[in-house]
Design an enzyme around this catalytic site. Structure first.
Site, PDB file in Angstrom:
ATOM      1  N   ARG A  95       0.802  -1.230   0.000  1.00 58.17           N
ATOM      2  CA  ARG A  95       0.000   0.000   0.000  1.00 58.17           C
ATOM      3  C   ARG A  95       0.828   1.270   0.000  1.00 58.17           C
ATOM      4  NH1 ARG A  95      -2.950  -3.883   1.870  1.00 58.17           N
ATOM      5  NH2 ARG A  95      -0.965  -4.391   2.785  1.00 58.17           N
ATOM      6  N   THR A  96       1.803   1.336   0.889  1.00 52.12           N
ATOM      7  CA  THR A  96       2.491   2.618   1.051  1.00 52.12           C
ATOM      8  C   THR A  96       3.216   2.993  -0.244  1.00 52.12           C
ATOM      9  OG1 THR A  96       2.715   2.177   3.392  1.00 52.12           O
ATOM     10  CG2 THR A  96       4.116   3.901   2.494  1.00 52.12           C
ATOM     11  N   LYS A 118      25.749  -3.341  -2.025  1.00 56.64           N
ATOM     12  CA  LYS A 118      27.213  -3.240  -2.121  1.00 56.64           C
ATOM     13  C   LYS A 118      27.800  -2.536  -0.914  1.00 56.64           C
ATOM     14  CE  LYS A 118      26.931  -2.501  -7.138  1.00 56.64           C
ATOM     15  NZ  LYS A 118      27.139  -1.437  -8.159  1.00 56.64           N
ATOM     16  N   ARG A 169      11.376   4.005   3.014  1.00 53.98           N
ATOM     17  CA  ARG A 169      11.061   3.052   4.091  1.00 53.98           C
ATOM     18  C   ARG A 169      12.316   2.265   4.397  1.00 53.98           C
ATOM     19  NH1 ARG A 169       5.959  -0.923   4.365  1.00 53.98           N
ATOM     20  NH2 ARG A 169       5.097   1.063   5.078  1.00 53.98           N
ATOM     21  N   HIS A 184       5.484   6.133  11.377  1.00 54.79           N
ATOM     22  CA  HIS A 184       4.954   5.960  10.020  1.00 54.79           C
ATOM     23  C   HIS A 184       3.956   7.108   9.781  1.00 54.79           C
ATOM     24  CE1 HIS A 184       3.622   4.294   6.357  1.00 54.79           C
ATOM     25  NE2 HIS A 184       3.341   3.062   6.718  1.00 54.79           N
TER      26      HIS A 184
HETATM   27  C1  NCD Z   1       1.972  -0.870   8.197  1.00 57.44           C
HETATM   28  C2  NCD Z   1       3.468  -0.688   8.285  1.00 57.44           C
HETATM   29  O1  NCD Z   1       4.195  -0.910   7.322  1.00 57.44           O
HETATM   30  O2  NCD Z   1       3.888  -0.297   9.363  1.00 57.44           O
HETATM   31  N1  NCD Z   1       1.526  -1.077   6.910  1.00 57.44           N
HETATM   32  C3  NCD Z   1       1.291  -0.016   6.091  1.00 57.44           C
HETATM   33  O3  NCD Z   1       2.149   0.782   5.823  1.00 57.44           O
HETATM   34  N2  NCD Z   1       0.066   0.133   5.615  1.00 57.44           N
HETATM   35  C4  NCD Z   1       1.447  -1.862   9.167  1.00 57.44           C
HETATM   36  C5  NCD Z   1       2.028  -3.243   9.190  1.00 57.44           C
HETATM   37  O4  NCD Z   1       2.913  -3.577   8.421  1.00 57.44           O
HETATM   38  O5  NCD Z   1       1.542  -4.022  10.006  1.00 57.44           O
END
Ligand code: NCD
Length: 305
Positions: A52-53, A81, A102, A130
């Site tokens: 999703r993100t 590397k 991320r 997040h």
């Molecule tokens: C979450 C995350 O990555 O922290 N997911 C997300 O970004 N929608 C929650 C999770 O991974 O449980």
């Protein structure tokens, strides 16, 4: 000066409210936004899995008329590397106008933001924060409930490693009359930093319980989370705790008729699929909101009118 988004408190409440208003305007008049980021590029640097993100960031940039580049696993980048996050961030600043990152290590996007010459958005750093999930959650709560104050918010599941919960508490504790009910096994209670620096320091009303059934009747929002397997030190603990809470239609019998059930997703077992058709289940609408609020955020950080 460029703006980054590393922690949700980098944004004032007023700025968050403005982002929500922009997202609502995008939802109402999408055609007005189709060219806003023409010739702009977003880099998505994902060192950890995501559906999703990452895709909502990419979709958001495409819907603004912009373009996207990046990588979806560390192994396909020079990280394999041994390149540092700092050097990668400087490099990518040569190619993109904005970065979403991320990383499994807490603080990596912050380090990147100090070296990148373009805005850096934290798309999740380890068990830490997040913030764009939280913006998604706030837009969802606003659209479902019509308000962000006067709410009893139940957070259920892995409150120790669940970064979405940490950011959500940071954001919602700044709205009036929000009370938290923190539902978790003993071992997965919110970390001390969240308790002392956010809840206690700000004088936020909260209580902790291990029972979802006990908490259910008082809740306006139920924020379910997955037990974060990848952050556990041993598999036995994960196996023992993974099914601590499973939301079923039976458990919802004592819930308010206007409860809003959120989940950042992915779901593993913690919400039975039998709940999906309940009108109170908001988690797939929440996914869509993630695209709109990220469009609003990209516009803000790129200073597009
Ligand atoms: C979450 C995350 O990555 O922290 N997911 C997300 O970004 N929608 C929650 C999770 O991974 O449980």
């Amino acid at each position: 000066m460029k703006r980054d988004l590393i922690d949700i408190t980098d944004l004032s409440v007023r700025e968050i409210d403005e982002l929500i208003a922009t997202a609502e305007d995008i939802i109402a008049y999408p055609e007005e936004y189709r060219e806003k980021c023409r010739y702009k590029k977003l880099a998505t640097l994902f060192y950890e899995p995501s559906t999703r993100t990452r895709l909502s960031f990419e979709s958001a940039m495409y819907e603004l008329g912009g373009q996207v580049l990046g990588f979806s696993e560390a192994q396909s980048s020079s990280a394999a590397k041994g390149e540092s996050v700092a050097d990668t961030a400087r490099t990518v600043s040569c190619f993109a106008d904005i970065i979403a990152m991320r990383h499994p290590k807490e603080g990596a996007p912050l380090v990147a933001s100090t070296k990148a010459s373009v805005p850096v958005i934290n798309a999740g750093d380890g068990g830490h924060h997040h913030p764009t999930q939280t913006l998604t959650d706030l837009l969802t709560i606003k659209r479902e409930k019509g308000r962000l104050g006067d709410l009893v918010v139940g957070c259920c599941g892995d409150l120790k490693f669940g970064r979405t919960v940490h950011s959500l508490i940071g954001a919602m504790s700044r709205y009036d009359n929000v009370r938290f009910t923190l539902i978790s096994p003993e071992e997965l209670r919110v970390p001390e930093s969240v308790r002392s620096e956010l809840l206690e320091r700000e004088g936020i009303s909260f209580r902790e319980t291990t029972s979802l059934e006990e908490a259910m009747p008082e809740l306006d929002i139920l924020y379910m989370t997955r037990v974060q397997r990848e952050r556990f030190f041993n598999e036995d603990d994960y196996v023992r705790l993974k099914d601590s809470y499973i939301l079923t239609p039976e458990k919802l019998r004592t819930a308010k008729p206007d409860l809003a059930i959120l989940h950042p997703l992915p779901r593993v077992n913690e919400i039975s699929i039998a709940v999906d058709d309940d009108p109170r289940a908001c988690y797939f609408r929440q996914v869509l909101n993630g695209k709109f609020i990220r469009m609003a955020l990209i516009l803000k950080l790129l200073e597009v009118e």
